[in-house]
Design a protein around this motif. Structure first.
Motif, PDB file in Angstrom:
ATOM      1  N   GLU A 231      74.033 -12.716  53.793  1.00 28.57           N
ATOM      2  CA  GLU A 231      72.953 -13.954  53.644  1.00 28.57           C
ATOM      3  C   GLU A 231      73.196 -14.203  52.096  1.00 28.57           C
ATOM      4  O   GLU A 231      73.824 -16.228  51.493  1.00 28.57           O
ATOM      5  CB  GLU A 231      71.962 -14.534  54.260  1.00 28.57           C
ATOM      6  N   LYS A 232      72.765 -13.534  51.331  1.00 28.70           N
ATOM      7  CA  LYS A 232      72.850 -13.859  49.742  1.00 28.70           C
ATOM      8  C   LYS A 232      73.412 -13.920  49.192  1.00 28.70           C
ATOM      9  O   LYS A 232      75.000 -14.691  48.496  1.00 28.70           O
ATOM     10  CB  LYS A 232      71.914 -13.118  49.269  1.00 28.70           C
TER      11      LYS A 232
ATOM     12  N   TYR B 160      75.893  -8.564  45.802  1.00 28.61           N
ATOM     13  CA  TYR B 160      74.199  -9.214  46.581  1.00 28.61           C
ATOM     14  C   TYR B 160      73.922  -8.221  47.335  1.00 28.61           C
ATOM     15  O   TYR B 160      74.632  -7.217  47.894  1.00 28.61           O
ATOM     16  CB  TYR B 160      75.231 -10.517  47.090  1.00 28.61           C
TER      17      TYR B 160
ATOM     18  N   SER C 124      72.919  -8.827  50.507  1.00 27.85           N
ATOM     19  CA  SER C 124      72.507  -9.107  52.033  1.00 27.85           C
ATOM     20  C   SER C 124      74.432  -9.971  52.345  1.00 27.85           C
ATOM     21  O   SER C 124      74.521 -10.846  51.165  1.00 27.85           O
ATOM     22  CB  SER C 124      71.872  -9.689  52.732  1.00 27.85           C
TER      23      SER C 124
END
Length: 564
Positions: free
Chosen positions: A500-501, A496, A498
């Motif tokens: 957040e992701k 991923y 980031s």
């Protein structure tokens, strides 16, 4: 890459805390610190050793100060001197090694006092007859063939990469001395009897032992019996990890220990689904895969505080279990789990030859191989198979008393697997108090207490059967954290871009896939993994433990729902 603990390392006395927390004798002299070493092609201990090494760090590691790989066929020789403090010798003197990888011979003042085969288990040698007044010269000669023989090697590989890690060798756990009376209490096996509201003690070395058990400061038993009733006892669990303190008085000395009253079993819940049980109740094991590696010490923690940090962080995130993967830790690590209330699934260390896709890919097309066929599983060396059983016994014997150990895992993903039913039966004979996952992941070939599945690439679908259905590896979601990676390589099952992701993907995995299937039979989960390791960037923390990739508060909120 150095951890914060590695940056602060005092090489004169690293990892100096008392190393055996469940059998504390008032006699301890650490031999950790600066030794001399030399690499040769000959088993003869050289007269001259010009390289300084910080023990107990393997020479391949940054913290050793050497950073040189011991090659197959070479010998690594160690030397240091010591003098016993005044009145230290009470009659007999013993030398303890936490672990030496892979084979070693030990000399004191030029006299061979013993040796050991197997790189992950502790061993003890008596020095009494070889001691001399004043200065004593201790020497250790080591060979380590890593994956060039079929002995246990764990995740080490000569050509590291991906899921396989850097090779290391030699002394990698604490070295220390203790003294005892001529006749002494050698060890105690402690077996809680949860259903019988009692605890059983088995003594070795002497039968003349007085046992005192304490609840805090309150004395609850003072006896010479080996079976001690504990009416209205306090149970041990992750939610309430209560530990009884114990004193064993024998042969003129007092030895301190502890135990927890708990019971591990399997059974069916009120809906008839097979479950893991703790203290006679269904209990969901919600855990992480824990490799126990560090960028500066590899298998060796840069400080005991580093091990404590990992356990505390896992607890803070709301998990209740760690699967200790292909490694036996220093005994203090299990103590931290006992105190914090973390269940432990303990893997045995894998060995065997060069196994590849014929072992790891075939299960994905629904084929299970017969682990009695040694050639298929690269287990053709009879001596290595016998050594496996010896090391398995040494592991069980060393960890038997730990309240936290809930399950034994003798084989993982077919790596060097052989005769798993034999291993299962031996474990049940040696320790009937714990459950056994005989073949974690795939290639189930006989007896086991559970159904064990590793699922990374295909949909996770629970199919409840006649045993608890465990998701013993999954996830492995990856995030590269600039400034906190071991190298520039990227290994993970889903990468991923980031934090957040990554967090969103983790939440979706648990909320949409894991939690809904608990009610249909899912009995335990092991998410991969606690930290990054070398190429692997799929940890919940970076390799240096500096960055939490998913906020602990987020994990804790999810984990509140990962239960029955």
């Amino acid at each position: 890459m150095l951890t914060e603990w590695g940056k602060q390392l005092d090489k004169s006395c690293p990892l100096s805390e008392y190393p055996r927390p469940q059998f504390v004798r008032d006699s301890y002299l650490s031999l950790n610190g600066m030794w001399q070493c030399a690499f040769t092609r000959d088993s003869t201990v050289p007269v001259q050793m010009d390289t300084a090494i910080c023990v107990p760090f393997s020479p391949e590691t940054p913290l050793s100060g050497v950073e040189r790989t011991l090659k197959p066929g070479e010998y690594l020789h160690y030397r240091r001197t010591f003098a016993l403090p005044e009145n230290f010798n009470r009659g007999r003197v013993f030398l303890h090694f936490g672990a030496v990888d892979q084979m070693c011979t030990v000399y004191l003042n030029g006299v061979q006092v013993g040796g050991h085969q197997g790189g992950y288990t502790p061993f003890t040698l008596e020095l009494t007859e070889a001691l001399q007044p004043g200065e004593n010269k201790l020497e250790v000669s080591v060979q380590d063939f890593t994956d060039e023989n079929q002995y246990s090697r764990g995740k080490q590989k000569t050509k590291r990469g991906g899921i396989w890690y850097s090779p290391q060798s030699g002394i990698w756990q604490s070295v220390w001395l203790e003294s005892t009376p001529v006749e002494f209490l050698e060890k105690v096996r402690i077996t809680p009897d949860y259903d019988g509201a009692a605890v059983h003690f088995e003594f070795f070395g002497t039968d003349h032992v007085r046992t005192r058990i304490y609840d805090g400061e309150t004395l609850v038993a003072d006896t010479t019996d080996t079976d001690v009733p504990l009416p209205d006892f306090k149970p041990w669990s992750p939610e309430s990890p209560f530990l009884y303190q114990v004193e064993f008085e024998a042969c003129g000395e007092v030895i301190r220990s502890y135990f927890g009253m708990r019971k591990f079993s399997v059974g069916r819940d009120l809906d008839g689904l097979p479950r893991l049980f703790l203290n006679n109740k269904p209990y969901f094991h919600n855990g992480l895969l824990d490799q126990g590696y560090y960028p500066d010490g590899f298998l060796t923690p840069p400080a005991n505080a580093a091990m404590a940090y990992d356990v505390t962080h896992v607890k803070r995130c709301g998990f209740n279990m760690l699967r200790k993967h292909i490694k036996m830790e220093p005994l203090l690590w299990y103590h931290y789990c006992d105190v914090q209330g973390i269940l432990v699934w303990q893997d045995m260390i894998n060995g065997g030859g060069h196994y590849g896709l014929e072992i790891s890919a075939i299960p994905f097309v629904g084929i299970t191989l017969d682990d009695r066929k040694y050639k298929t599983f690269k287990r053709t060396d009879a001596a290595a198979r016998e050594l496996y059983y010896q090391e398995l016994w040494e592991m069980v014997d060393a960890l038997y008393n730990c309240p936290c150990i809930a399950m034994w895992v003798p084989f993982n993903e077919g790596w060097g697997q052989f005769d798993s039913t034999v291993a299962y039966n031996l474990l049940k004979e040696w320790d009937p108090t714990r459950t056994v996952d005989a073949a974690s992941g795939w290639h189930p070939c006989g007896d086991s207490d559970v159904i064990s599945k590793h699922i990374y690439f295909t949909p996770i679908r629970v199919h409840a059967g006649d045993k608890p259905w465990l998701l013993t590896e999954f996830g492995g979601y990856a995030l590269k954290t600039p400034g906190h990676t071991w190298n520039e390589r990227t290994f993970g099952y889903r990468v991923y871009p980031s934090k957040e992701k990554l967090t969103a993907a983790y939440q979706k995995l648990f909320n949409k896939v894991i939690i809904p299937q608990i009610k249909t039979g899912l009995a335990a989960t092991v998410y991969t993994q606690v930290t990054d390791v070398e190429d692997e960037i799929n940890g919940l923390m970076t390799y240096d433990r500096q960055v939490a990739k998913i906020d602990p508060a987020v994990l804790q909120k999810i984990n509140e729902k990962v239960k029955y």
